[in-house]
Design a protein around this motif. Structure first.
Motif, PDB file in Angstrom:
ATOM      1  N   GLY A 210       0.787  -1.225   0.000  1.00  0.00           N
ATOM      2  CA  GLY A 210       0.000   0.000   0.000  1.00  0.00           C
ATOM      3  C   GLY A 210       0.818   1.273   0.000  1.00  0.00           C
ATOM      4  O   GLY A 210       0.297   2.354   0.280  1.00  0.00           O
ATOM      5  N   ARG A 211       2.068   1.151  -0.353  1.00  0.00           N
ATOM      6  CA  ARG A 211       2.929   2.339  -0.379  1.00  0.00           C
ATOM      7  C   ARG A 211       2.614   3.193  -1.597  1.00  0.00           C
ATOM      8  O   ARG A 211       2.169   2.709  -2.619  1.00  0.00           O
ATOM      9  N   VAL A 212       2.883   4.479  -1.471  1.00  0.00           N
ATOM     10  CA  VAL A 212       2.611   5.441  -2.524  1.00  0.00           C
ATOM     11  C   VAL A 212       3.895   6.203  -2.833  1.00  0.00           C
ATOM     12  O   VAL A 212       4.641   6.568  -1.918  1.00  0.00           O
ATOM     13  N   ILE A 213       4.141   6.455  -4.115  1.00  0.00           N
ATOM     14  CA  ILE A 213       5.282   7.272  -4.515  1.00  0.00           C
ATOM     15  C   ILE A 213       4.840   8.717  -4.598  1.00  0.00           C
ATOM     16  O   ILE A 213       3.747   9.010  -5.112  1.00  0.00           O
ATOM     17  N   GLY A 214       5.656   9.622  -4.123  1.00  0.00           N
ATOM     18  CA  GLY A 214       5.352  11.037  -4.262  1.00  0.00           C
ATOM     19  C   GLY A 214       6.305  11.882  -3.443  1.00  0.00           C
ATOM     20  O   GLY A 214       6.861  11.422  -2.451  1.00  0.00           O
ATOM     21  N   LEU A 215       6.500  13.090  -3.877  1.00  0.00           N
ATOM     22  CA  LEU A 215       7.291  14.054  -3.127  1.00  0.00           C
ATOM     23  C   LEU A 215       6.367  14.825  -2.200  1.00  0.00           C
ATOM     24  O   LEU A 215       5.200  15.071  -2.543  1.00  0.00           O
ATOM     25  N   PRO A 216       6.874  15.215  -1.048  1.00  0.00           N
ATOM     26  CA  PRO A 216       6.021  16.029  -0.162  1.00  0.00           C
ATOM     27  C   PRO A 216       5.616  17.319  -0.851  1.00  0.00           C
ATOM     28  O   PRO A 216       6.406  17.895  -1.606  1.00  0.00           O
TER      29      PRO A 216
END
Length: 156
Positions: A149-155
């Motif tokens: 359930g991990r998500v890729i993205g920059l804050p």
């Protein structure tokens, strides 16, 4: 149930990069072979695929590279069923090596059961569902899969 080991291999020379590490694409290859072996285990082997005209297609895959793996290292994949419904299968693969307790890499995958004549989605055969239910039952006491359930993205 002890871990369901679906694939084992040493890291081959063709799979390593200029640093002597397993190339990123070959982590996925190893997990792909583990999915093939899992398909065999649930009754979706090559004979069944030929007879039924059904197979699994990968809809989505998340891959986490956690530790380096070097040339010649014997590794294995453990596979856990996260969930399934009439047509889909949610798997978690983790890559391991002897003498190292941490997971080397993890792959979360969503697979779709497909009638190849369409191609279009198709419900699993009853025999496949029964095998899946048996594996799920045997895995009910396994710890939760760590990298699901991990998500890729920059804050932002």
């Amino acid at each position: 149930m002890p871990a369901l080991i679906t694939y084992q291999t040493p890291v081959l020379a063709d799979w390593v990069d200029y640093n002597g590490h397993l190339r990123d694409a070959f982590y996925l290859l190893i997990f792909s072979y583990a999915t093939d072996a899992f398909m065999d285990r649930i009754g979706l082997d090559s004979d069944n695929r030929s007879a039924s005209g059904n197979s699994l297609f990968t809809l989505e895959c998340h891959l986490n590279y956690l530790h380096e793996v070097k040339l010649g290292t014997p590794v294995w994949v453990q596979t856990q069923v996260i969930g399934h419904d009439r047509k889909r299968l949610h798997l978690y693969h983790s890559l391991h090596r002897e003498g190292f307790a941490e997971v080397l890499a993890a792959s979360e995958q969503m697979l779709l059961h497909v009638d190849l004549a369409g191609p279009k989605s198709a419900p699993f055969a009853d025999a496949v569902v029964q095998r899946l239910l048996g594996i799920v039952s045997q895995q009910q006491d396994l710890p939760a899969a760590e990298f699901v359930g991990r998500v890729i993205g920059l804050p932002k």
